[in-house]
Design an enzyme around this catalytic site. Structure first.
Site, PDB file in Angstrom:
ATOM      1  N   THR A 184       0.849  -1.180   0.000  1.00  0.00           N
ATOM      2  CA  THR A 184       0.000   0.000   0.000  1.00  0.00           C
ATOM      3  C   THR A 184       0.887   1.234   0.000  1.00  0.00           C
ATOM      4  O   THR A 184       1.820   1.327   0.789  1.00  0.00           O
ATOM      5  CB  THR A 184      -0.959  -0.028   1.208  1.00  0.00           C
ATOM      6  OG1 THR A 184      -1.633   1.215   1.280  1.00  0.00           O
ATOM      7  CG2 THR A 184      -0.226  -0.280   2.519  1.00  0.00           C
ATOM      8  N   GLU A 327      -5.230  -2.969   3.560  1.00  0.00           N
ATOM      9  CA  GLU A 327      -5.091  -3.661   4.845  1.00  0.00           C
ATOM     10  C   GLU A 327      -6.359  -4.408   5.254  1.00  0.00           C
ATOM     11  O   GLU A 327      -6.332  -5.200   6.196  1.00  0.00           O
ATOM     12  CB  GLU A 327      -4.751  -2.646   5.951  1.00  0.00           C
ATOM     13  CG  GLU A 327      -3.369  -2.022   5.856  1.00  0.00           C
ATOM     14  CD  GLU A 327      -3.331  -0.775   4.967  1.00  0.00           C
ATOM     15  OE1 GLU A 327      -4.216  -0.636   4.086  1.00  0.00           O
ATOM     16  OE2 GLU A 327      -2.432   0.063   5.149  1.00  0.00           O
ATOM     17  N   LYS A 438      -5.904  20.645  13.993  1.00  0.00           N
ATOM     18  CA  LYS A 438      -6.225  20.735  15.415  1.00  0.00           C
ATOM     19  C   LYS A 438      -6.175  22.183  15.853  1.00  0.00           C
ATOM     20  O   LYS A 438      -5.108  22.783  15.954  1.00  0.00           O
ATOM     21  CB  LYS A 438      -5.239  19.910  16.240  1.00  0.00           C
ATOM     22  CG  LYS A 438      -5.649  19.871  17.709  1.00  0.00           C
ATOM     23  CD  LYS A 438      -5.103  18.671  18.449  1.00  0.00           C
ATOM     24  CE  LYS A 438      -5.868  18.493  19.754  1.00  0.00           C
ATOM     25  NZ  LYS A 438      -5.376  17.372  20.530  1.00  0.00           N
ATOM     26  N   TRP A 443     -11.064  19.494  16.540  1.00  0.00           N
ATOM     27  CA  TRP A 443     -10.616  19.058  15.222  1.00  0.00           C
ATOM     28  C   TRP A 443     -11.456  19.714  14.126  1.00  0.00           C
ATOM     29  O   TRP A 443     -12.673  19.693  14.166  1.00  0.00           O
ATOM     30  CB  TRP A 443     -10.755  17.544  15.077  1.00  0.00           C
ATOM     31  CG  TRP A 443     -10.016  16.757  16.114  1.00  0.00           C
ATOM     32  CD1 TRP A 443     -10.535  16.186  17.230  1.00  0.00           C
ATOM     33  CD2 TRP A 443      -8.619  16.460  16.135  1.00  0.00           C
ATOM     34  NE1 TRP A 443      -9.551  15.539  17.942  1.00  0.00           N
ATOM     35  CE2 TRP A 443      -8.367  15.690  17.285  1.00  0.00           C
ATOM     36  CE3 TRP A 443      -7.552  16.768  15.271  1.00  0.00           C
ATOM     37  CZ2 TRP A 443      -7.081  15.237  17.618  1.00  0.00           C
ATOM     38  CZ3 TRP A 443      -6.292  16.306  15.601  1.00  0.00           C
ATOM     39  CH2 TRP A 443      -6.063  15.544  16.769  1.00  0.00           C
TER      40      TRP A 443
END
Lengths: 540, 540
Positions: A184, A327, A438, A443
């Site tokens: 990946t 994954e 942030k 966030w």
């Protein structure tokens, strides 16, 4: 107390035997330069057995890595089974990676042989002398007249197969044995290797046959437009072989018009590809008979609501979104509409389809605070890092020190995606963890802010990154590509955004750029932007 | 080389968590004496957690056997999960077995507690003092006013649940741990115990969600008419919970009219039961709205072609035959029509549906010569013992010396069924191995001969057994029940059969009997006939 059930291992040999025995008359259609090649699973199985003998005769180690550099074809499908069923490990090389990355992963995996489509020799051959473990290059002639190098390492696939006798596959006792690997391409550092087991692949294939997932059945004609080197073509090849579905392989003809023609001509029932593909194909579908089509599966990146709706309006079939990553084998969620929404409006349904869907059986998901790791509620509001566990979810990368960063102590995969999960289990991605800004302990989702910015009529593209701020820690920097000939000011942008995002999200900083840099697989490369604006500080 | 996938075990806790989290609004409707009880999976999950606490508080061993003596109800489904998810083993007692058999299996399994429906106390309670390991009898009040014994062993299910707090289920590390057991009533000797593991149950559930198998989905309303004490209601309960499908449970109301009413009233999409049930239900379905129904699944014994055709004509839906046995969890084949038969005639399709179907993914089948064990071809002609292997196929019986007779050295289950398999994988049962008549080194199928005999207009029922013959080793004895008031002679029978079976099958011996003896589950008991005619020798 132990169960007294057969210790029958879950291996790809079962899937192979099944197709050979039950579905010998079904098969694969592959687009090649000279037209469509057709092969039955009966013939395919014989060729796959011969291919295993070829691997023996080439002297490939008992668990050696067998690399492919190839389009979606029946021959690639032979490799998909001959390598693992003979105990070896299939390694699909991504033909679109940067050359340095390809060299890195072939070396890292210790590939002993590479099977290359003739049409890809022009891309592959310049790298060959940099590959330290590759002893053989086997050319699969797809009719594209690329020059075949006169080199002792090079042999012809069909010549080798013609001389080989069909092998009996060994009995594999350990279902956790490696079957395949796929790297990946992270946005930082070298690509990381994921190693699938026989067990994970068999279970993922079963998952694809489940009604509320991809629902692959014997009656299907499945067309993976998503490449077989990209997260196993989402597992659809093995699933089709298990179900006895026909496969339709586009080969090197990946142009939208060719895909559209194939969908009609081969009466495809299920087609799967990334959003870019479906954007390109839509206009080519006009006027075509698509009455066989039941599902257009889309993943790889978030599917814009407008694209799904455009399909619904023109083709009569909205896009079915799925989510996963290399994954996760890759399918973890599918966007089937639950029966509770039977009476929902078109608008509600479109909104639901824009989410990534609900987890399929055997996959578990949770969201966690990116800073503290604390698990967050499924309320459709809380945003956290999406984490996954299950029999086809990776637990580590291959020989890679970076594994610790990507898996929690209790074994869950940290996907790096930021998501909300609704009370009824619909996952909705809002950002990547590393792209979150942030600000003052809260966030800001860079993706949501970008979407709001791109809604501005004078803006073509936009990317948002965090830049350091003394008071708030970080603040968003809006990197904006105006539409041709237009000009955009910060004030105008802030005014436009004021009604669309929370006030504290409003950027104080704007950069006009020529284009948003992209990664090798076409995603926004915020890493490049962060490097470009590494010195930039936020305006108070 | 090992795969690097999560070592996530396949356990029922995953299925439970899935329903609790994703399908809290879906649920179970149960017919009780007072009407239909409804419960959501959210409520069910809370009650199941409390039930696990009850098991702890009753002092049931960590892997103790938890027996049930119950109809298909939501409470029974609570036990289906509370026992295995707390590490214990569910043991479903077959309420229709002979009392001696029930006593034997409860003792053999060492059941510590029995959960009994109140309506079944009249059957169960007379046995209780013969059960040597049972310490507790928990009564589930289904509204049927059977007297509840005043005995220190007896407690009320709802009272216990009301006092318990919901448990956190432990993490089960070993997917091969026992989850449930079920005894199969062989026709010789005591019943034999099959022990399912978490792994086998989870995989079997996945199998039921596969399109070409039972295709259970979130949109379904699944009604298992087949009892939960009979081969796990064919796994449909766990499958429905995994898929998030609603369940419709008939409770003690197993009469045809009640079943038919439920199918219409609850808009059942998939219903499953043995042929006897569907024979009884058909006339009751007249005039009902069954537009929701998509599959009537039938197994347990061969489905007569006439029954399936009668359903097709009246209900618009032929019966979907499935085959399996307690030892196979049970589903091994389903009778889905492959796409190659898209253009087949109604007659060909009816014939195909009378076969037992093709193996579902992860199940492997073969046929072997009953005498030599040699594997036979899939040509639709060769008759051999059907053998099976796969992750949900038993490999032994529980603490039973008879295991060796039922499993081959290479681990396959000897089903005791005799079958042909066609080149495209359709299994067709022709007999039981022990009922075959071995004449002159060849096998006569008792079932086929019986069917030919029963086609005679003056014959109501017939069973064929082998009797000793000096020259041919065995010859068939026709045991015949004439239609009321009719008389049947041997000559007349032989003449009738002459055009229907090979000449060497023609019986020389006829017995007129009053009725064919039946087993406790309603099958022909040839064992009884063989005992009855033990002294009989064939006529030369």
């Amino acid at each position: 107390m132990q169960g007294l059930m057969s210790q029958y291992p879950l291996t790809l040999t079962h899937i192979f035997n099944r197709a050979e025995r039950l579905f010998a008359d079904k098969g694969v259609a592959t687009v090649q330069a000279g037209g469509i090649d057709r092969i039955t699973y009966g013939e395919w199985a014989q060729r796959t057995r011969k291919l295993a003998t070829v691997l023996d005769e080439l002297g490939i180690s008992p668990d050696g890595r067998v690399a492919t550099f190839a389009w979606n074809t029946a021959r690639h499908l032979e490799l998909y089974f001959a390598a693992p069923c003979s105990g070896r490990v299939l390694h699909t090389l991504n033909i679109r990676l940067f050359p340095d990355d390809i060299v890195y992963i072939a070396d890292h995996a210790e590939d002993e042989v590479v099977f290359v489509d003739r049409s890809l020799l022009g891309v592959f051959w310049p790298l060959v002398d940099r590959l330290s473990t590759v002893k053989h290059v086997i050319v699969m002639d797809d009719g594209v007249p690329e020059e075949v190098p006169d080199d002792p390492r090079v042999q012809d696939y069909e010549t080798l197969l013609a001389a080989a006798s069909p092998a009996e596959f060994p009995v594999l006792e350990d279902e956790n044995q490696a079957a395949a690997m796929c790297y990946t391409s992270g946005t930082t550092g070298h690509p990381k290797g994921v190693v699938y087991s026989h067990r994970s692949t068999v279970l993922h294939s079963m998952g694809a046959l489940v009604v509320d997932a991809a629902a692959v059945s014997e009656k299907d004609r499945v067309m993976p437009v998503v490449p077989m080197f990209h997260a196993n073509a989402w597992g659809l090849c093995q699933a089709a072989v298990m179900a006895g579905a026909n496969l339709v392989m586009p080969g090197p003809k990946m142009q939208p018009a060719a895909i559209a023609e194939l969908m009609e001509g081969e009466k495809v029932t299920l087609a799967a590809g990334v959003p870019t593909i479906w954007m390109g194909v839509l206009p080519e579908l006009k006027g075509r008979d698509l009455s066989s089509l039941r599902d257009i599966v889309c993943g790889g990146s978030a599917v814009p609501k407008s694209l799904s709706e455009a399909y619904r309006e023109q083709v009569g079939l909205p896009i079915l979104q799925a989510w996963g990553m290399t994954e996760t084998s890759p399918v973890a969620t599918t966007g089937r509409i639950k029966s509770q929404f039977a009476d929902a409006s078109d608008e509600e349904l479109a909104d639901l389809r824009a989410a990534q869907g609900t987890p399929i059986p055997l996959v578990e998901l949770r969201i966690a605070d990116p800073a503290t790791g604390e698990e967050l509620p499924w309320d459709g509001e809380a945003r956290g890092e999406l984490q996954a566990i299950g029999p086809w979810i990776a637990r580590a990368y291959y020989n890679d020190e970076r594994s610790d960063d990507s898996f929690t102590e209790d074994g869950w995969l940290r996907t790096g995606d930021v998501a909300t999960i609704s009370p009824n289990g619909y996952v909705r991605l809002v950002d990547r963890t590393k792209d979150l800004v942030k600000s003052g302990g809260e966030w800001i989702s860079s993706v949501e802010l970008e979407n709001a910015i791109m809604a501005h009529p004078k803006i073509a593209e936009a990317a948002v990154i965090g830049i350091p701020d003394e008071k708030w820690s970080e603040r968003p920097l809006a990197c904006v590509v105006p539409e041709n000939g237009e000009e955009v000011t910060l004030d105008e942008l802030r005014e436009f955004l004021a009604e669309r995002v929370p006030k504290w999200w409003l950027p104080n900083d704007l950069e006009i750029i020529e284009e948003v840099p992209k990664t090798s697989v076409g995603k926004f490369s915020k890493k490049t932007l962060r490097e470009q604006f590494a010195e930039r500080k936020a305006t108070a």
